[in-house]
Enzyme design. Structure first.
Site, mmCIF file in Angstrom:
data_model
loop_
_atom_site.group_PDB
_atom_site.id
_atom_site.type_symbol
_atom_site.label_atom_id
_atom_site.label_comp_id
_atom_site.label_asym_id
_atom_site.label_seq_id
_atom_site.Cartn_x
_atom_site.Cartn_y
_atom_site.Cartn_z
ATOM 1 N N ASP A 15 29.960 60.253 23.648
ATOM 2 C CA ASP A 15 29.814 60.904 22.338
ATOM 3 C C ASP A 15 28.489 61.622 22.167
ATOM 4 O O ASP A 15 28.299 62.341 21.190
ATOM 5 C CB ASP A 15 29.958 59.838 21.235
ATOM 6 C CG ASP A 15 31.365 59.283 21.214
ATOM 7 O OD1 ASP A 15 31.534 58.083 21.465
ATOM 8 O OD2 ASP A 15 32.297 60.072 20.991
ATOM 9 N N HIS A 39 32.697 53.352 17.561
ATOM 10 C CA HIS A 39 33.693 53.806 18.547
ATOM 11 C C HIS A 39 33.796 55.329 18.469
ATOM 12 O O HIS A 39 32.800 56.009 18.615
ATOM 13 C CB HIS A 39 35.009 53.075 18.242
ATOM 14 C CG HIS A 39 36.100 53.205 19.264
ATOM 15 N ND1 HIS A 39 35.907 53.685 20.526
ATOM 16 C CD2 HIS A 39 37.424 52.907 19.166
ATOM 17 C CE1 HIS A 39 37.071 53.670 21.171
ATOM 18 N NE2 HIS A 39 38.007 53.205 20.389
ATOM 19 N N HIS A 74 26.961 51.250 25.575
ATOM 20 C CA HIS A 74 28.404 51.132 25.834
ATOM 21 C C HIS A 74 28.689 49.691 26.255
ATOM 22 O O HIS A 74 27.886 49.057 26.926
ATOM 23 C CB HIS A 74 28.825 52.094 26.962
ATOM 24 C CG HIS A 74 30.290 52.351 26.992
ATOM 25 N ND1 HIS A 74 31.174 51.496 27.587
ATOM 26 C CD2 HIS A 74 31.030 53.341 26.451
ATOM 27 C CE1 HIS A 74 32.398 51.955 27.433
ATOM 28 N NE2 HIS A 74 32.345 53.078 26.746
#
Ligand code: SDX
Length: 430
Positions: free
Chosen positions: A365, A266, A307
């Site tokens: 990210d 995460h 994702h």
């Protein structure tokens, strides 16, 4: 009332059950399975891949089309034309503020940025080399000790003040986590500065000289906070909702969100991406790592790819990639080797059948770490930065739930353990 129905045929019982179907404004319909318990049935959906845990009006994601809307506004438009505090107002109140509402909100946040002086003593219980996320979890959780008695979560005004305190104080605490790790003195907030300028001041300023804040870095920091502000019912937001559903103090709920965010699957991925790029070290080694990511026997995964929801592209990654180019150019960091590896890795991965077939694209990210590194943020602080940006999303979801009709979250299970059996005294055990 809905007139759409789903029919479930129970072959063993020879009966059919009708389940109501509800439609949202946009996005998939949902099947209300609440009546299944009366048939002694549960749904089974580990990881909640197909489960809508709540009704919400805050953020909408379309994973196939790469759409992310905050209260209906597309993330790329907000990134281009808004700023973090205006987006905070939008997430919390549901509408973009008028100039008067915006100025008032900015002023309120600026006047809540200081933390109680006693908070400083919590840091002394940690080793200086503790991971900043561990310190952040502890200190934010401790905030509940300061406000526990002055918070009636059923009181709308109390909830609003808690939101102000959290949005305002989280950057101060984050910067304190960094300063503590360096041995430098904590910096007090300077209310003359914008939210992101103030954060950089508290991170890199010292009492010895006035802070010199680069407008380029402040804009990049603001963009990073904005792109991380909220993301529907992700793991950490769902954690905040579940903790909040028991009536827990919002500061404790946000601390629970921070803990959930820390994992490398995460929010911890941004730190893991930088470590991966540094481990790859050179574009010539990318093929080796791509092969490892595809190898079922190898636990290595390409951090920053994939994702649960986005199956084409993460719209935030696109904006983040543009920002990375802008920031590095404006800082004169030509040909940053890590950015070169990141861009080549993205090209190779997106041509590779494995990644195409599994719909693994760069997520939020993948590029954020490049920008944070260019700003001078140490890798260990990357997830702390994510938590700063995401706090407004967590509190917006907490407030949406608490201000509505909610029940304590209490999932059930598929039990595959022993059926009932009698206790065996020690002397009779084999
Ligand atoms: C965030 O939910 C959110 O909205 C989160 C977030 C937010 O803003 O809150 O967007 C922020 O957390 C972004 C994600 C950051 N995490 C990473 O970058 C870590 C690397 N990514 C993976 O761990 C993974 O892609 C997840 C956790 C992001 C998604 O996991 P899923 O949806 O449970 O998918 P999965 O693990 O079941 O993988 C599906 C398949 C598997 O192969 P098979 O078992 O089908 O053969 O894809 C493979 C996986 O092995 N796979 C990868 C991979 N990610 C998934 N293979 C190599 N590298 C990867 N990164």
């Amino acid at each position: 009332m809905t007139n759409k129905k789903a029919k479930l045929s129970l072959s063993e019982q020879g009966t059919d059950i009708e389940l109501p179907i509800y439609s949202g404004t946009i996005g998939p319909d949902v099947v209300d399975v609440g009546s299944l318990t009366s048939q002694n049935l549960f749904t089974y959906d580990p990881g909640f891949v197909s489960t809508a845990s709540c009704e919400s009006q805050i953020t909408y994601i379309d994973g196939e089309k790469g759409i992310l809307l905050h209260r209906g506004y597309p993330i790329d438009q907000l990134a281009e034309s808004s700023n973090y505090l205006e987006t905070c107002y939008l997430l919390l109140y549901g509408e973009l503020p008028s100039s008067e509402e915006y100025e008032k909100f900015v002023s309120v946040i600026q006047n809540h940025t200081m933390v109680h002086e006693q908070i400083r003593t919590f840091f002394n219980g940690f080793r200086r080399d503790a991971h900043p996320m561990a310190v952040m979890c502890g200190v934010v959780g401790a905030l509940s000790a300061f406000y526990h008695d002055s918070l009636d979560i059923s009181n709308e005004r109390h909830r609003e003040i808690a939101a102000y305190r959290l949005v305002a104080k989280i950057p101060t605490i984050a910067a304190m986590c960094y300063k503590f790790s360096t041995g430098q003195p904590f910096m007090y907030p300077d209310n003359r500065l914008s939210y992101s300028e103030n954060f950089l001041h508290m991170m890199f300023g010292t009492p010895c000289e006035p802070s010199k804040i680069s407008p380029t870095l402040a804009k990049a920091m603001d963009r990073i906070f904005l792109l991380h502000a909220d993301h529907e019912q992700n793991a950490s937001t769902s954690t905040v909702r579940l903790a909040g559903s028991s009536g827990a103090n919002p500061f404790a709920c946000i601390a629970a969100g921070i803990v959930a965010l820390w994992g490398p699957s995460h929010g911890g991925a941004n730190e893991a991406v930088l470590e991966m790029l540094q481990e790859i070290g050179d574009v010539s080694r990318i093929d080796e790592y791509v092969a490892r990511a595809k190898d079922k026997e190898d636990p290595f995964r390409l951090m920053g790819f994939g994702h649960r929801v986005y199956k084409n592209f993460d719209p935030r990654a696109k904006v983040m990639k543009e920002s990375a180019d802008e920031v590095l150019q404006e800082l004169g960091i030509e040909n940053d080797p890590l950015l070169a590896i990141a861009k080549r890795l993205e090209e190779i991965a997106l041509e590779d059948d494995y990644f195409i077939s599994k719909k693994l694209y760069p997520n939020v990210d993948f590029y954020s770490g490049i920008i944070l590194k260019a700003i001078g943020i140490p890798t260990s602080m990357f997830t702390v930065i994510f938590a700063v940006g995401r706090t407004v999303g967590w509190i917006a979801h907490w407030n949406e739930m608490i201000s509505g009709n909610y029940r304590i979250g209490r999932p059930r299970q598929l039990y595959t353990g022993h059926a009932q059996r009698d206790f065996v005294p020690m002397k009779k055990r084999s």
